[in-house]
Design a protein around this motif. Structure first.
Motif, PDB file in Angstrom:
ATOM      1  N   GLU A  56       4.925  -0.709   8.239  1.00  0.00           N
ATOM      2  CA  GLU A  56       5.199   0.584   7.610  1.00  0.00           C
ATOM      3  C   GLU A  56       6.703   0.765   7.428  1.00  0.00           C
ATOM      4  O   GLU A  56       7.502   0.463   8.310  1.00  0.00           O
ATOM      5  CB  GLU A  56       4.631   1.728   8.453  1.00  0.00           C
ATOM      6  CG  GLU A  56       4.772   3.079   7.773  1.00  0.00           C
ATOM      7  CD  GLU A  56       3.815   4.125   8.331  1.00  0.00           C
ATOM      8  OE1 GLU A  56       3.743   5.222   7.748  1.00  0.00           O
ATOM      9  OE2 GLU A  56       3.141   3.839   9.345  1.00  0.00           O
TER      10      GLU A  56
ATOM     11  N   GLN B  33       2.520   7.328   3.204  1.00  0.00           N
ATOM     12  CA  GLN B  33       2.485   5.999   3.815  1.00  0.00           C
ATOM     13  C   GLN B  33       3.008   4.965   2.821  1.00  0.00           C
ATOM     14  O   GLN B  33       2.671   4.989   1.643  1.00  0.00           O
ATOM     15  CB  GLN B  33       1.068   5.616   4.240  1.00  0.00           C
ATOM     16  CG  GLN B  33       0.984   4.307   5.024  1.00  0.00           C
ATOM     17  CD  GLN B  33      -0.437   3.989   5.462  1.00  0.00           C
ATOM     18  OE1 GLN B  33      -1.327   3.813   4.639  1.00  0.00           O
ATOM     19  NE2 GLN B  33      -0.649   3.922   6.771  1.00  0.00           N
ATOM     20  N   PHE B  34       3.852   4.064   3.322  1.00  0.00           N
ATOM     21  CA  PHE B  34       4.343   2.943   2.526  1.00  0.00           C
ATOM     22  C   PHE B  34       4.268   1.712   3.419  1.00  0.00           C
ATOM     23  O   PHE B  34       5.072   1.546   4.329  1.00  0.00           O
ATOM     24  CB  PHE B  34       5.768   3.217   2.048  1.00  0.00           C
ATOM     25  CG  PHE B  34       6.400   2.081   1.277  1.00  0.00           C
ATOM     26  CD1 PHE B  34       5.640   1.096   0.671  1.00  0.00           C
ATOM     27  CD2 PHE B  34       7.783   1.990   1.159  1.00  0.00           C
ATOM     28  CE1 PHE B  34       6.216   0.054  -0.038  1.00  0.00           C
ATOM     29  CE2 PHE B  34       8.389   0.949   0.455  1.00  0.00           C
ATOM     30  CZ  PHE B  34       7.595  -0.019  -0.146  1.00  0.00           C
ATOM     31  N   MET B  35       3.296   0.859   3.141  1.00  0.00           N
ATOM     32  CA  MET B  35       3.078  -0.338   3.944  1.00  0.00           C
ATOM     33  C   MET B  35       3.402  -1.572   3.110  1.00  0.00           C
ATOM     34  O   MET B  35       2.944  -1.698   1.970  1.00  0.00           O
ATOM     35  CB  MET B  35       1.622  -0.420   4.407  1.00  0.00           C
ATOM     36  CG  MET B  35       1.154   0.725   5.276  1.00  0.00           C
ATOM     37  SD  MET B  35       1.759   0.609   6.979  1.00  0.00           S
ATOM     38  CE  MET B  35       0.847  -0.825   7.572  1.00  0.00           C
TER      39      MET B  35
ATOM     40  N   ASP C 274       9.804   3.462   5.829  1.00  0.00           N
ATOM     41  CA  ASP C 274      10.175   4.805   5.397  1.00  0.00           C
ATOM     42  C   ASP C 274      10.861   4.702   4.036  1.00  0.00           C
ATOM     43  O   ASP C 274      11.906   4.041   3.917  1.00  0.00           O
ATOM     44  CB  ASP C 274      11.130   5.438   6.416  1.00  0.00           C
ATOM     45  CG  ASP C 274      11.486   6.883   6.070  1.00  0.00           C
ATOM     46  OD1 ASP C 274      11.165   7.344   4.956  1.00  0.00           O
ATOM     47  OD2 ASP C 274      12.102   7.554   6.927  1.00  0.00           O
TER      48      ASP C 274
ATOM     49  N   ASP D  73      -2.523   0.309  -4.280  1.00  0.00           N
ATOM     50  CA  ASP D  73      -2.306  -0.858  -3.428  1.00  0.00           C
ATOM     51  C   ASP D  73      -2.296  -2.103  -4.293  1.00  0.00           C
ATOM     52  O   ASP D  73      -2.690  -2.074  -5.468  1.00  0.00           O
ATOM     53  CB  ASP D  73      -3.350  -0.960  -2.315  1.00  0.00           C
ATOM     54  CG  ASP D  73      -4.781  -1.029  -2.834  1.00  0.00           C
ATOM     55  OD1 ASP D  73      -5.058  -1.920  -3.665  1.00  0.00           O
ATOM     56  OD2 ASP D  73      -5.620  -0.214  -2.425  1.00  0.00           O
TER      57      ASP D  73
ATOM     58  N   GLU E  60       0.855  -1.190   0.000  1.00  0.00           N
ATOM     59  CA  GLU E  60       0.000   0.000   0.000  1.00  0.00           C
ATOM     60  C   GLU E  60       0.889   1.237   0.000  1.00  0.00           C
ATOM     61  O   GLU E  60       1.708   1.435   0.894  1.00  0.00           O
ATOM     62  CB  GLU E  60      -0.918   0.004   1.213  1.00  0.00           C
ATOM     63  CG  GLU E  60      -1.938   1.126   1.192  1.00  0.00           C
ATOM     64  CD  GLU E  60      -2.982   0.988   2.297  1.00  0.00           C
ATOM     65  OE1 GLU E  60      -3.966   1.740   2.276  1.00  0.00           O
ATOM     66  OE2 GLU E  60      -2.799   0.122   3.183  1.00  0.00           O
TER      67      GLU E  60
END
Length: 333
Positions: free
Chosen positions: A77, A70-72, A79, A32, A9
């Protein structure tokens, strides 16, 4: 892996080159990806498809600055500026197939050496175990006499076979996400169809999520569950393949469809999209595509013309989206 589980995501991805104040090459990109699903990123060269994918693996050059709201990945999560975390994703998390297998494979080493080297990046795997695993994955991608091929060199294989080796190498660490960056561009039509079918079979068998990058809407129609259309670093339309193809809601998507032999079969002739993708520093005030658009109106040139509207799963950045069906009928597409 549970099918339909959300693996990846990304929200608000921005990529800049040079200073952090430079015009974004990719701007506010969100998408996503679920297990067992294929999402195609489509657009002209320079639209930001490949660098968006490279940013997920931390493979951008040092001059690049990537940020995201956001980077899931698989519920964790990450960075996008943390190169150590991104590097840890490579292999078991995310693997990538590049366009040209001949430039990705080292001509000085055997296929087996390169396969084993990739597999042994995982801990506690002996050379013999890695060799057996390499043979298994070569067989998985339908390479005959896999054990014999291990002792061959890249130049001894056809382009299609080399691409199969690259797919086997990418799969050898059991990744949850497979990024395919125009993997069939250099192949003839027959081999292209075989590679596309192979990727689709693997997705079904292993539940791997596939992020497929292409400029060919015909490929999208054959392989994708969902499609995201990118133009000048921005996502301008996205949705399920059927809804986008049956009811395109951005003029750029229409332009791509008119220019594709496989998606414009009913046309008397192919149409091109006039002009070229604008320089980042020269993006228009309103809709970025307006200067090239056959349906442009004065309102398209005003600030706010690219406001995103989403109905259900169908997203569009075109203020004339609700009129496009009528307009297309008038132009006999």
């Amino acid at each position: 892996m549970s099918v339909n589980k959300k693996i990846l995501e990304v929200k608000g991805l921005n990529i800049r080159f040079g200073s952090a104040a430079a015009a974004p090459t990719v701007e506010d990109l969100s998408f996503d990806l679920r297990a067992g699903e294929t999402l195609c990123l489509v657009g002209e060269s320079g639209s930001g498809k490949s660098i968006s994918a490279l940013s997920l693996l931390g493979l951008l050059p040092e001059s690049a600055h990537a940020t995201a709201d956001q980077f899931m990945f698989d519920g964790v999560e990450i960075d996008p500026k943390d190169t150590k975390s991104l590097k840890a994703l490579r292999g078991e998390g995310v693997a990538m197939i590049f366009q040209d297998p001949m430039s990705s494979l080292n001509p000085a080493f055997t296929i087996g050496y390169q396969m084993i080297e990739a597999i042994r990046l995982a801990p506690n795997i002996s050379k013999q175990e890695a060799r057996q695993k390499a043979i298994h994955y070569l067989e998985l991608v339908r390479i005959a006499d896999a054990a014999k091929r291990m002792d061959g060199y890249p130049h001894q294989l056809s382009g299609g076979m080399r691409q199969r080796v690259m797919i086997a190498m990418a799969l050898s660490r059991n990744p949850k996400v497979l990024i395919a960056d125009e993997p069939t561009t250099a192949l003839d039509v027959t081999i292209q169809a075989q590679i596309l079918a192979l990727i689709d079979d693997i997705k079904t068998e292993l539940g791997t999520a596939v992020l497929f990058i292409t400029h060919d809407l015909g490929v999208v129609a054959e392989t994708a569950d969902r499609v995201a259309v990118m133009y000048a670093g921005r996502m301008v339309e996205a949705g399920q393949v059927a809804e986008v193809f049956d009811n395109p809601q951005h003029a750029y998507t229409v332009g791509l469809m008119r220019a594709s032999p496989r998606t414009a079969a009913r046309q008397r002739r192919l149409n091109d999209i006039p002009g070229s993708v604008p320089e980042l520093r020269d993006r228009p005030l309103g809709c970025t595509f307006a200067p090239r658009c056959a349906f442009m109106t004065p309102a398209c040139q005003e600030l706010g013309a690219e406001k995103t509207v989403q109905v259900g799963t169908h997203l569009s950045r075109c203020i004339r989206r609700d009129e496009l069906g009528t307009l297309l009928g008038e132009t006999h597409v």
